[in-house]
Design an enzyme around this catalytic site. Structure first.
Site, PDB file in Angstrom:
ATOM      1  N   ALA A  83      -1.715  -5.990  -2.630  1.00  0.00           N
ATOM      2  CA  ALA A  83      -2.570  -5.808  -1.330  1.00  0.00           C
ATOM      3  C   ALA A  83      -2.194  -4.246  -1.294  1.00  0.00           C
ATOM      4  O   ALA A  83      -1.029  -3.716  -1.643  1.00  0.00           O
ATOM      5  CB  ALA A  83      -2.344  -6.458   0.015  1.00  0.00           C
ATOM      6  N   GLU A 134      -1.643 -13.753  -6.222  1.00  0.00           N
ATOM      7  CA  GLU A 134      -2.443 -14.625  -5.513  1.00  0.00           C
ATOM      8  C   GLU A 134      -3.825 -14.587  -6.166  1.00  0.00           C
ATOM      9  O   GLU A 134      -4.611 -15.948  -6.189  1.00  0.00           O
ATOM     10  CB  GLU A 134      -2.718 -14.257  -4.056  1.00  0.00           C
ATOM     11  CG  GLU A 134      -1.122 -14.436  -3.542  1.00  0.00           C
ATOM     12  CD  GLU A 134      -0.999 -13.930  -2.009  1.00  0.00           C
ATOM     13  OE1 GLU A 134      -1.256 -12.830  -1.779  1.00  0.00           O
ATOM     14  OE2 GLU A 134      -0.605 -14.803  -1.229  1.00  0.00           O
ATOM     15  N   GLU A 185       6.529  -9.746  -1.599  1.00  0.00           N
ATOM     16  CA  GLU A 185       6.056  -9.396  -0.244  1.00  0.00           C
ATOM     17  C   GLU A 185       7.334  -9.419   0.767  1.00  0.00           C
ATOM     18  O   GLU A 185       7.479  -8.615   1.360  1.00  0.00           O
ATOM     19  CB  GLU A 185       5.021 -10.729   0.032  1.00  0.00           C
ATOM     20  CG  GLU A 185       3.617 -10.281  -0.210  1.00  0.00           C
ATOM     21  CD  GLU A 185       3.244 -10.992  -1.572  1.00  0.00           C
ATOM     22  OE1 GLU A 185       4.370 -10.992  -2.247  1.00  0.00           O
ATOM     23  OE2 GLU A 185       2.290 -11.130  -1.679  1.00  0.00           O
ATOM     24  N   GLY A 214      -0.429  -9.891  -3.589  1.00  0.00           N
ATOM     25  CA  GLY A 214      -1.906 -10.354  -3.714  1.00  0.00           C
ATOM     26  C   GLY A 214      -2.425 -10.450  -5.019  1.00  0.00           C
ATOM     27  O   GLY A 214      -3.249 -11.103  -5.331  1.00  0.00           O
TER      28      GLY A 214
HETATM   29  C1  3H9 Z   1       0.707  -8.227  -0.519  1.00  0.00           C
HETATM   30  O1  3H9 Z   1       0.016  -8.344  -1.709  1.00  0.00           O
HETATM   31  C2  3H9 Z   1       0.295  -9.184   0.674  1.00  0.00           C
HETATM   32  C3  3H9 Z   1      -0.576 -10.102   0.099  1.00  0.00           C
HETATM   33  O2  3H9 Z   1       0.368 -11.421  -0.323  1.00  0.00           O
HETATM   34  C4  3H9 Z   1      -1.280 -10.792   1.444  1.00  0.00           C
HETATM   35  C5  3H9 Z   1      -2.251  -9.972   2.173  1.00  0.00           C
HETATM   36  C6  3H9 Z   1      -3.003 -10.633   3.088  1.00  0.00           C
HETATM   37  N1  3H9 Z   1      -0.227  -0.425  -2.737  1.00  0.00           N
HETATM   38  O3  3H9 Z   1       6.850   1.958  -7.751  1.00  0.00           O
HETATM   39  P1  3H9 Z   1       6.238   3.123  -8.554  1.00  0.00           P
HETATM   40  C7  3H9 Z   1       2.167   3.090  -5.497  1.00  0.00           C
HETATM   41  S1  3H9 Z   1       1.807  -6.788   0.071  1.00  0.00           S
HETATM   42  C8  3H9 Z   1      -0.351   0.777  -2.632  1.00  0.00           C
HETATM   43  O4  3H9 Z   1       6.537   4.588  -8.257  1.00  0.00           O
HETATM   44  P2  3H9 Z   1       6.452   1.590 -11.068  1.00  0.00           P
HETATM   45  C9  3H9 Z   1       3.454   3.505  -5.181  1.00  0.00           C
HETATM   46  O5  3H9 Z   1       3.661   4.089  -3.916  1.00  0.00           O
HETATM   47  C10 3H9 Z   1       1.743  -6.020  -1.706  1.00  0.00           C
HETATM   48  N2  3H9 Z   1       0.189   1.627  -3.424  1.00  0.00           N
HETATM   49  O6  3H9 Z   1       5.763   2.817  -9.936  1.00  0.00           O
HETATM   50  C11 3H9 Z   1       3.651   4.770  -6.134  1.00  0.00           C
HETATM   51  O7  3H9 Z   1       2.625   5.912  -5.520  1.00  0.00           O
HETATM   52  P3  3H9 Z   1       3.109   7.511  -5.802  1.00  0.00           P
HETATM   53  C12 3H9 Z   1       2.652  -6.888  -2.662  1.00  0.00           C
HETATM   54  C13 3H9 Z   1       1.171   1.180  -4.261  1.00  0.00           C
HETATM   55  O8  3H9 Z   1       5.852   1.652 -11.981  1.00  0.00           O
HETATM   56  C14 3H9 Z   1       2.698   4.370  -7.223  1.00  0.00           C
HETATM   57  O9  3H9 Z   1       2.042   3.249  -6.833  1.00  0.00           O
HETATM   58  N3  3H9 Z   1       2.932  -6.030  -3.859  1.00  0.00           N
HETATM   59  C15 3H9 Z   1       1.330  -0.234  -4.492  1.00  0.00           C
HETATM   60  O10 3H9 Z   1       8.132   2.160 -11.000  1.00  0.00           O
HETATM   61  C16 3H9 Z   1       3.605   3.912  -8.533  1.00  0.00           C
HETATM   62  O11 3H9 Z   1       4.651   3.159  -8.011  1.00  0.00           O
HETATM   63  C17 3H9 Z   1       4.123  -5.109  -4.072  1.00  0.00           C
HETATM   64  O12 3H9 Z   1       4.949  -5.199  -3.097  1.00  0.00           O
HETATM   65  C18 3H9 Z   1       0.558  -0.933  -3.683  1.00  0.00           C
HETATM   66  N4  3H9 Z   1       0.706  -2.372  -3.519  1.00  0.00           N
HETATM   67  O13 3H9 Z   1       6.339   0.245 -10.125  1.00  0.00           O
HETATM   68  C19 3H9 Z   1       4.145  -4.171  -5.246  1.00  0.00           C
HETATM   69  N5  3H9 Z   1       2.250  -0.597  -5.342  1.00  0.00           N
HETATM   70  O14 3H9 Z   1       2.821   7.677  -7.056  1.00  0.00           O
HETATM   71  C20 3H9 Z   1       4.936  -3.073  -4.675  1.00  0.00           C
HETATM   72  C21 3H9 Z   1       2.711   0.814  -5.811  1.00  0.00           C
HETATM   73  O15 3H9 Z   1       2.128   8.105  -4.879  1.00  0.00           O
HETATM   74  N6  3H9 Z   1       4.804  -2.363  -5.940  1.00  0.00           N
HETATM   75  N7  3H9 Z   1       1.962   1.671  -5.326  1.00  0.00           N
HETATM   76  O16 3H9 Z   1       4.415   7.497  -5.183  1.00  0.00           O
HETATM   77  C22 3H9 Z   1       6.058  -2.059  -6.821  1.00  0.00           C
HETATM   78  O17 3H9 Z   1       6.759  -3.072  -6.843  1.00  0.00           O
HETATM   79  C23 3H9 Z   1       6.086  -1.046  -7.884  1.00  0.00           C
HETATM   80  O18 3H9 Z   1       5.283   0.108  -7.074  1.00  0.00           O
HETATM   81  C24 3H9 Z   1       5.216  -1.343  -9.208  1.00  0.00           C
HETATM   82  C25 3H9 Z   1       5.107  -0.333  -9.830  1.00  0.00           C
HETATM   83  C26 3H9 Z   1       6.099  -2.628  -9.737  1.00  0.00           C
HETATM   84  C27 3H9 Z   1       3.875  -1.842  -8.700  1.00  0.00           C
END
Ligand code: 3H9
Length: 718
Positions: free
Chosen positions: A61, A103, A123, A100
């Protein structure tokens, strides 16, 4: 959004497009729904592939949308639309399938992953649970124990492990999208009856109750008050005990409780804060995007005590060639053995490559002549450090960066010992340095932007979160900690016990209370610093024993050290232990007697101190110092302070950090309570709200992301 194309004539391809991680924003969800309808309506299309642009399937998400009003189609009907499709849908998982995103993949009928992809449900780290069917589908696919593990910890798995668990159907080293297209063609005519995970019965192990009881105990032990892990357990429980539709209702209820909680807000704030600190700036205007780091191939560490050893390990594991210097031969030998052991344990436990050959040991400082960067990690003794910096300045090649691992001494004073003060910065690691994720990068008034950029980048390469901070006594973390410790000592003088104070702090979410931490790290460390600062005076009675520089001072820590009570290492400190080096803290009747005598000697009358006062007295002065640090320009923003406290000082992540916590409590309330305590204890330092705190409180509690606007105004206007 989502882009639609047709490949190989009969495969409808849906490509998610939302840089940087193809998160499921409203536009992406709308795009998926629209393109799915299109693929299903085109008679030539026999199967569908869903993939993500730029080698990333989907990061879940879109967290950036969480604070705003929900728009676009919700996720749950979207995943139901995909699963119910009459044509096979294949997820082509490259890079990441998280939250998500996973999912979405689980709603597809097949999953093909690239071997380098990572999958998981993170999450819980955002204070949530997988709320688009993840808690109901995963247990049906891989069983309850493995699902509990992944969902309650947020652990990400490799494609190989995902295959082993049964999450993906195939893993490829080649192009996963091409493989998925071929696969989609091969299954175009197959029945989908057995491919819809929501229709699977959830496996019900015979020892179900025990599994859930254990899972609950486990999360209670490790969650330190965070509510999401336990709620994740409840959602998985629903998958086993309820039919799918009812389980989904339960998942929605539980998700909604978490989504609307303060903890989720704190954890989501922290997620962005941890990323914001990499966009650093200094008081002189240097910035992350305009300062270029210098290349570092070879580094040196001077002093191989506990910190030096950890830093050496961390550098070697990050791939740097390291010259490790310890001038005493016996200590060098001991250090060499210790470092080898640490490297081996790292290789065994975390699969880090063994890096013995990266390290050269030497008894001579001359050995650092050709390195690009030196980290000095000797005792906290300014005279000794100055001598070393003079030597380094003469020995090192021109352009070499000279860094100090001091935890609070003046960087500028050290820089002034060298010919190139612009190349001196602090790299303050936290013990154990090869484990702890935090690095404070301390710039002095003369440090050049490249030096700051290089140290920040080094930290990143070592797997740390680096935070740039200005030069002052104790920098950010230890400067604030001083206030916290002082208040804890004053509370003992006024009638509290170490157990009471620690219990309150542990209930708040710290892994250990202040007195247990003090016993663990050794009371003698602070004692040495206080002695060097002239605070430890010879024993005498009377009020002046408790006054330094016109403010109240508690000599309790000094008195314990005089008794040889240094904490765990001597088996006695604020608590007693079964032996020197023992770990289990037990209340010590000796200490109660000691405190009673102390109070009697100084005319102090013990009073009952309640839970709330302990918490407020310990935390609010620390928070107030945080505002003073912002006011002084030592930290650029509240995020920097919060990341330092969560990663370096055990501040519970689900409370966001001290500055975020203050914003939740209400700045006016923090001011009011500080003033209240200041009135009662006018001699206690640290209780007077600083100007910035007062100013922000007066403009009716602006949201934390607005604070910078006030902070960045010229200081005279504060
Ligand atoms: C969910 O899915 C809920 C659902 O189950 C149900 C809903 C009903 N959204 O970490 P990085 C941005 S909850 C928006 O530096 P990496 C991050 O802010 C979600 N932005 O890089 C950054 O922006 P900026 C579940 C996101 O390569 C840029 O991407 N998902 C999101 O070291 C780069 O990120 C998570 O919890 C996002 N979902 O790591 C995933 N994710 O450049 C959370 C990232 O402006 N994310 N950004 O600072 C991560 O774990 C890591 O960011 C990821 C990349 C592994 C994806």
């Amino acid at each position: 959004m989502a882009f639609y194309s047709r490949v190989s004539g009969s495969v409808g391809m849906i490509t998610l497009q939302n840089p940087p991680v193809n998160a499921l924003s409203a536009a992406v969800r709308q795009g998926i729904v629209d393109t799915m309808h299109r693929a299903l309506s085109e008679p030539e299309v026999k199967s569908v592939v869903i993939c993500g642009q730029n080698g990333k399937f989907c990061g879940g998400a879109d967290i950036r949308e969480f604070g705003a009003k929900m728009t676009g189609p919700p996720l749950v009907p979207m995943v139901h639309l995909i699963e119910a499709a009459s044509k096979p849908v294949v997820a082509a998982i490259e890079g990441i399938a998280l939250g998500g995103g996973l999912e979405l993949a689980l709603s597809c009928h097949y999953r093909i992953a690239h071997s380098k992809a990572r999958l998981g449900f993170p999450e819980v780290a955002l204070g949530l649970l997988p709320g688009a069917g993840g808690t109901q589908r995963l247990p049906r696919l891989i069983g309850v124990p493995a699902s509990l593990d992944l969902i309650t910890t947020g652990r990400q798995v490799t494609a190989a492990e995902a295959r082993q668990l049964g999450i993906v159907d195939e893993v490829t080293d080649l192009n996963a999208v091409d493989a998925a297209v071929k696969f989609a063609q091969s299954v175009a005519d197959k029945s989908l009856d057995a491919r819809r995970i929501s229709t699977y019965p959830c496996p019900r192990p015979p020892d179900l109750d025990t599994i859930f009881e254990r899972a609950m105990q486990q999360v209670r032990r490790s969650a330190r008050g965070a509510i999401a892990p336990g709620t994740c357990v409840q959602a998985v429980h629903a998958a086993v005990t309820l039919p799918y539709a009812k389980g989904m209702e339960r998942e929605r209820e539980l998700f909604s409780v978490l989504f609307n909680s303060g903890q989720a807000r704190a954890l989501q704030y922290y997620f962005f804060a941890q990323r914001a600190v990499s966009r650093w700036s200094t008081a002189s205007g240097a910035r992350w995007d305009t300062s270029k780091p210098r290349p570092v191939h070879k580094a040196a560490v001077i002093g191989l005590g506990t910190m030096g050893r950890g830093i050496t390990v961390s550098l070697a594991q990050a791939g740097f060639s390291v010259v490790a210097v310890e001038t005493q031969e016996k200590q060098l030998l001991e250090a060499k053995q210790a470092v080898s052991g640490m490297l081996e344990r790292g290789a065994k436990r975390r699969g880090v490559p063994l890096a013995h050959d990266k390290i050269k040991y030497s008894c001579s400082v001359q050995a650092v002549a050709d390195v690009d960067l030196v980290i000095e990690a000797v005792f906290e003794d300014m005279a000794l450090k100055k001598t070393i910096f003079q030597q380094l300045s003469a020995i090192c090649k021109p352009g070499a960066l000279l860094c100090t691992n001091t935890s609070g001494l003046d960087i500028d004073e050290l820089a002034s010992q060298t010919q190139s003060p612009e190349l001196v910065v602090g790299m303050h690691f936290f013990a154990p340095a090869h484990v702890m994720q935090l690095l404070e990068v301390v710039y002095g008034p003369r440090s050049c932007p490249e030096a700051v950029a290089t140290a920040m980048q080094m930290g990143k390469k070592m797997g740390k979160v680096s935070v740039a901070v200005g030069n002052c006594r104790g920098f950010v973390g230890n400067r604030m900690l001083k206030l916290y410790l002082e208040q804890a000592f004053f509370l003992l003088e006024e009638g509290a016990t170490p157990e009471q104070v620690d219990q309150v702090l542990e209930e708040f979410g710290f892994p250990m209370g202040v007195f247990k931490v003090s016993d663990l790290s050794g009371l003698d460390i602070g004692w040495k610093v206080r002695k060097a600062d002239g605070l430890v005076l010879p024993a005498f009675t009377g009020t002046s024993a408790r006054i330094r520089g016109g403010s109240r001072y508690s000599p309790l820590g000094d008195l314990l050290c005089e008794q040889g009570r240094f904490g765990q290492k001597t088996g006695k400190g604020w608590y007693q232990y079964d032996k020197p080096g023992g770990r289990v803290a037990k209340p010590d009747p000796w200490l109660f007697g000691f405190l009673e005598d102390y109070r009697a000697q100084h005319g102090l009358v013990a009073r009952r101190i309640d839970h709330q006062e302990v918490l407020e007295r310990c935390l609010y002065p620390l928070i107030n110092e945080g505002f003073q640090i912002l006011q002084d320009g030592i930290a650029a923003g509240p995020e920097d302070i919060d990341v330092i406290y969560v990663l370096g000082y055990g501040w519970p992540r689900h409370r966001g950090g001290p500055m975020f916590y203050a914003s939740q409590v209400g700045l006016d309330k923090v001011v009011e309570r500080l003033e209240h305590y200041q009135q009662i204890h006018p001699d206690v330092p640290g209780l007077q709200p600083c100007r910035l705190l007062r100013k922000l409180a007066a403009i009716s509690n602006p949201a934390i992301h607005k604070w910078r606007e006030v902070i960045q105004k010229p200081r005279s206007q504060l």
